[in-house]
Design a protein around this motif. Structure first.
Motif, PDB file in Angstrom:
ATOM      1  N   ASN A  55       0.812  -1.222   0.000  1.00 23.64           N
ATOM      2  CA  ASN A  55       0.000   0.000   0.000  1.00 23.64           C
ATOM      3  C   ASN A  55       0.843   1.268   0.000  1.00 23.64           C
ATOM      4  O   ASN A  55       0.353   2.332  -0.332  1.00 23.64           O
ATOM      5  N   TYR A  56       2.119   1.189   0.345  1.00 24.67           N
ATOM      6  CA  TYR A  56       2.985   2.369   0.292  1.00 24.67           C
ATOM      7  C   TYR A  56       3.215   2.842  -1.136  1.00 24.67           C
ATOM      8  O   TYR A  56       3.513   4.006  -1.362  1.00 24.67           O
ATOM      9  N   LEU A  58       0.912   2.687  -3.568  1.00 22.94           N
ATOM     10  CA  LEU A  58      -0.345   3.064  -4.214  1.00 22.94           C
ATOM     11  C   LEU A  58      -0.477   4.580  -4.309  1.00 22.94           C
ATOM     12  O   LEU A  58       0.052   5.315  -3.464  1.00 22.94           O
ATOM     13  N   ALA A  61      -1.368   6.763  -1.243  1.00 22.00           N
ATOM     14  CA  ALA A  61      -0.358   6.928  -0.198  1.00 22.00           C
ATOM     15  C   ALA A  61       0.779   7.845  -0.628  1.00 22.00           C
ATOM     16  O   ALA A  61       1.738   8.024   0.109  1.00 22.00           O
TER      17      ALA A  61
END
Length: 79
Positions: A55-56, A58, A61
């Motif tokens: 998720n970092y 995406l 973010a």
């Protein structure tokens, strides 16, 4: 008006008053950043989409990544 003009990047002052200088970068890194000619640097973030930390990478973010990690370096590149 004072708030607007005092928040412009060229007019922001930073002072790290923590005991161990936790909010600043190493002096050797500061020296390297001073030697740069001021031209833009491109940084590419690669993220493993099969990992827990995917998720970092995406788009949602992005701002947290830029402000949380790179902001302390940008402070020392501003003139």
């Amino acid at each position: 008006m004072i708030g607007y003009f005092s928040s412009r990047p060229g007019y922001i002052g930073y002072l790290d008053v923590t005991r161990n200088k936790l909010n600043t970068i190493d002096s050797a890194t500061q020296t390297v950043l001073k030697e740069l000619d001021g031209s833009p640097i491109t940084v590419t973030l690669y993220s493993n989409l099969l990992n827990r930390g995917m998720n970092y990478g995406l788009p949602v973010a992005r701002n947290a990544y830029v402000w949380g990690f790179w902001d302390k370096y940008v402070v020392f590149t501003r003139t």
